[in-house]
Design a protein around this motif. Structure first.
Motif, PDB file in Angstrom:
ATOM      1  N   UNK A  83       0.831  -1.206   0.000  1.00  0.00           N
ATOM      2  CA  UNK A  83       0.000   0.000   0.000  1.00  0.00           C
ATOM      3  C   UNK A  83       0.864   1.255   0.000  1.00  0.00           C
ATOM      4  N   UNK A  84       1.954   1.222   0.788  1.00  0.00           N
ATOM      5  CA  UNK A  84       2.864   2.372   0.808  1.00  0.00           C
ATOM      6  C   UNK A  84       3.526   2.551  -0.551  1.00  0.00           C
ATOM      7  N   UNK A  85       3.920   1.430  -1.167  1.00  0.00           N
ATOM      8  CA  UNK A  85       4.559   1.502  -2.482  1.00  0.00           C
ATOM      9  C   UNK A  85       3.593   2.061  -3.521  1.00  0.00           C
ATOM     10  N   UNK A  86       2.354   1.567  -3.512  1.00  0.00           N
ATOM     11  CA  UNK A  86       1.359   2.034  -4.483  1.00  0.00           C
ATOM     12  C   UNK A  86       1.112   3.529  -4.319  1.00  0.00           C
ATOM     13  N   UNK A  87       1.021   3.977  -3.070  1.00  0.00           N
ATOM     14  CA  UNK A  87       0.792   5.402  -2.815  1.00  0.00           C
ATOM     15  C   UNK A  87       1.955   6.241  -3.338  1.00  0.00           C
ATOM     16  N   UNK A  88       3.178   5.770  -3.116  1.00  0.00           N
ATOM     17  CA  UNK A  88       4.353   6.504  -3.599  1.00  0.00           C
ATOM     18  C   UNK A  88       4.428   6.462  -5.118  1.00  0.00           C
ATOM     19  N   UNK A  89       4.056   5.315  -5.708  1.00  0.00           N
ATOM     20  CA  UNK A  89       4.058   5.192  -7.157  1.00  0.00           C
ATOM     21  C   UNK A  89       3.049   6.155  -7.782  1.00  0.00           C
ATOM     22  N   UNK A  90       1.869   6.248  -7.182  1.00  0.00           N
ATOM     23  CA  UNK A  90       0.841   7.164  -7.682  1.00  0.00           C
ATOM     24  C   UNK A  90       1.299   8.610  -7.556  1.00  0.00           C
ATOM     25  N   UNK A  91       1.971   8.919  -6.456  1.00  0.00           N
ATOM     26  CA  UNK A  91       2.482  10.279  -6.266  1.00  0.00           C
ATOM     27  C   UNK A  91       3.530  10.609  -7.324  1.00  0.00           C
ATOM     28  N   UNK A  92       4.416   9.638  -7.603  1.00  0.00           N
ATOM     29  CA  UNK A  92       5.437   9.842  -8.628  1.00  0.00           C
ATOM     30  C   UNK A  92       4.803  10.023 -10.003  1.00  0.00           C
ATOM     31  N   UNK A  94       1.823  11.106 -10.700  1.00  0.00           N
ATOM     32  CA  UNK A  94       1.141  12.400 -10.738  1.00  0.00           C
ATOM     33  C   UNK A  94       2.130  13.530 -10.985  1.00  0.00           C
ATOM     34  N   UNK A  95       3.281  13.455 -10.305  1.00  0.00           N
ATOM     35  CA  UNK A  95       4.311  14.482 -10.484  1.00  0.00           C
ATOM     36  C   UNK A  95       4.861  14.459 -11.904  1.00  0.00           C
ATOM     37  N   UNK A  98       2.352  15.980 -14.315  1.00  0.00           N
ATOM     38  CA  UNK A  98       2.334  17.441 -14.210  1.00  0.00           C
ATOM     39  C   UNK A  98       3.527  18.044 -14.944  1.00  0.00           C
ATOM     40  N   UNK A  99       4.701  17.418 -14.781  1.00  0.00           N
ATOM     41  CA  UNK A  99       5.897  17.909 -15.462  1.00  0.00           C
ATOM     42  C   UNK A  99       5.771  17.754 -16.973  1.00  0.00           C
ATOM     43  N   UNK A 100       5.182  16.631 -17.413  1.00  0.00           N
ATOM     44  CA  UNK A 100       5.034  16.378 -18.846  1.00  0.00           C
ATOM     45  C   UNK A 100       4.177  17.447 -19.529  1.00  0.00           C
ATOM     46  N   UNK A 101       3.204  18.003 -18.803  1.00  0.00           N
ATOM     47  CA  UNK A 101       2.360  19.050 -19.386  1.00  0.00           C
ATOM     48  C   UNK A 101       3.175  20.291 -19.728  1.00  0.00           C
ATOM     49  N   UNK A 102       4.169  20.590 -18.888  1.00  0.00           N
ATOM     50  CA  UNK A 102       5.021  21.749 -19.147  1.00  0.00           C
ATOM     51  C   UNK A 102       6.010  21.473 -20.280  1.00  0.00           C
ATOM     52  N   UNK A 103       6.230  20.186 -20.579  1.00  0.00           N
ATOM     53  CA  UNK A 103       7.209  19.805 -21.595  1.00  0.00           C
ATOM     54  C   UNK A 103       6.560  19.313 -22.881  1.00  0.00           C
ATOM     55  N   UNK A 244      13.645  13.434 -40.544  1.00  0.00           N
ATOM     56  CA  UNK A 244      12.954  14.651 -40.142  1.00  0.00           C
ATOM     57  C   UNK A 244      12.316  14.334 -38.795  1.00  0.00           C
ATOM     58  N   UNK A 245      12.569  15.150 -37.790  1.00  0.00           N
ATOM     59  CA  UNK A 245      12.062  14.856 -36.445  1.00  0.00           C
ATOM     60  C   UNK A 245      11.476  16.109 -35.808  1.00  0.00           C
ATOM     61  N   UNK A 246      10.269  15.977 -35.273  1.00  0.00           N
ATOM     62  CA  UNK A 246       9.735  17.018 -34.397  1.00  0.00           C
ATOM     63  C   UNK A 246       9.555  16.423 -33.009  1.00  0.00           C
ATOM     64  N   UNK A 247      10.148  17.088 -32.025  1.00  0.00           N
ATOM     65  CA  UNK A 247      10.013  16.659 -30.633  1.00  0.00           C
ATOM     66  C   UNK A 247       8.693  17.204 -30.093  1.00  0.00           C
ATOM     67  N   UNK A 248       7.800  16.296 -29.705  1.00  0.00           N
ATOM     68  CA  UNK A 248       6.462  16.689 -29.259  1.00  0.00           C
ATOM     69  C   UNK A 248       6.336  16.788 -27.746  1.00  0.00           C
ATOM     70  N   UNK A 249       7.183  16.060 -27.024  1.00  0.00           N
ATOM     71  CA  UNK A 249       7.074  16.112 -25.570  1.00  0.00           C
ATOM     72  C   UNK A 249       8.157  15.302 -24.892  1.00  0.00           C
ATOM     73  N   UNK A 250       8.365  15.598 -23.611  1.00  0.00           N
ATOM     74  CA  UNK A 250       9.368  14.907 -22.796  1.00  0.00           C
ATOM     75  C   UNK A 250       8.705  14.474 -21.497  1.00  0.00           C
ATOM     76  N   UNK A 251       8.924  13.232 -21.115  1.00  0.00           N
ATOM     77  CA  UNK A 251       8.344  12.715 -19.867  1.00  0.00           C
ATOM     78  C   UNK A 251       9.446  12.223 -18.946  1.00  0.00           C
TER      79      UNK A 251
END
Length: 251
Positions: A83-92, A94-95, A98-103, A244-251
């Protein structure tokens, strides 16, 4: 008289030995105290390592009831840890989301075709080395220390950092031989792809690692930075490639 002298000497020796013993014991106590103080100063503020206790094996059950109880206790501990692992995995996750949206490259800046890219390539060449030497002299073509060449066809306005080799990237690409023949294209399929940047050919790892989301570049990749002496699929051995390459996002 001799006996008395001998007795006195023995008594004196005994007294001296006792004094030496007490002095030695005192020094030993002082030394141990100093060591304890030194060790305490090293470990002050540190969290004790309880991993050995946590991984200590269970005692061997002597009865079926003890074995069943041990299973229940171990299962309960495992469930809590999971349960602790799943909670930490979900938190990771989610983070990361959120970062991927900015990238991510905004949808209105995603290229739908290859018209923006460099289409000036030679249909004939004497050898790979001479082709890259000539191509490197063209305006806008940059040659890196590894021999990779690229041209910036569309420059991103995003301020994000380029991806690291350990990042996962999302791209659209169009792959050609130097004679202009297409061998693979996500543009033609209408579906971009996602992959770990350190899991592709060297030319891609280096080249895409220089881009920012929304950038659109043309890469000219020598065979030793592509599929080398073995080739792969439709790509023959020792074949230089254009992408030919277009970079669309970074995760």
């Amino acid at each position: 008289m001799t006996d008395l002298i001998q007795t006195d000497i023995i008594n004196q020796r005994s007294t001296v030995m006792k004094k030496l013993f007490y002095i030695g014991a005192s020094l030993a106590i002082i030394g141990l105290a100093a060591c304890d103080a030194k060790d305490a100063s090293k470990t002050e503020g540190q969290t004790p390592d309880t991993s050995a206790e946590q991984t200590k094996p269970l005692p061997t059950p002597k009865t079926e009831a003890e074995a069943a109880k041990a299973v229940d206790e171990a299962q309960a501990e495992f469930n809590k840890a999971r349960e602790r692992f799943i909670a930490k995995r979900e938190r990771l996750d989610t983070a990361k989301a959120a970062l991927a949206k900015f990238r991510a490259c905004p949808a209105d800046q995603v290229l739908k075709d290859t018209s923006v890219y460099d289409h000036d390539f030679s249909k004939e060449f004497k050898d790979q080395k001479s082709w890259f030497e000539a191509n490197g002299k063209r305006e806008g073509v940059v040659t890196t220390a590894s021999g990779l060449q690229y041209m910036v066809n569309k420059k991103s306005t995003m301020k994000t950092n380029p991806p690291k080799p350990t990042d996962t990237v999302r791209v659209n690409y169009h792959g050609l031989f130097i004679n202009g023949k297409t061998f693979d294209s996500s543009y033609d399929r209408g579906q971009d792809i996602k992959f770990p940047l350190d899991g592709v050919i060297k030319g891609w790892t280096e080249g895409v690692g220089l881009m920012r989301p929304c950038d659109a570049w043309t890469f000219y990749i020598p065979s030793d930075l592509a599929y080398g002496d073995n080739g792969r699929g439709p790509i023959p051995p020792k074949t230089p490639l254009i992408f030919y390459v277009q970079l669309l996002g970074v995760e």
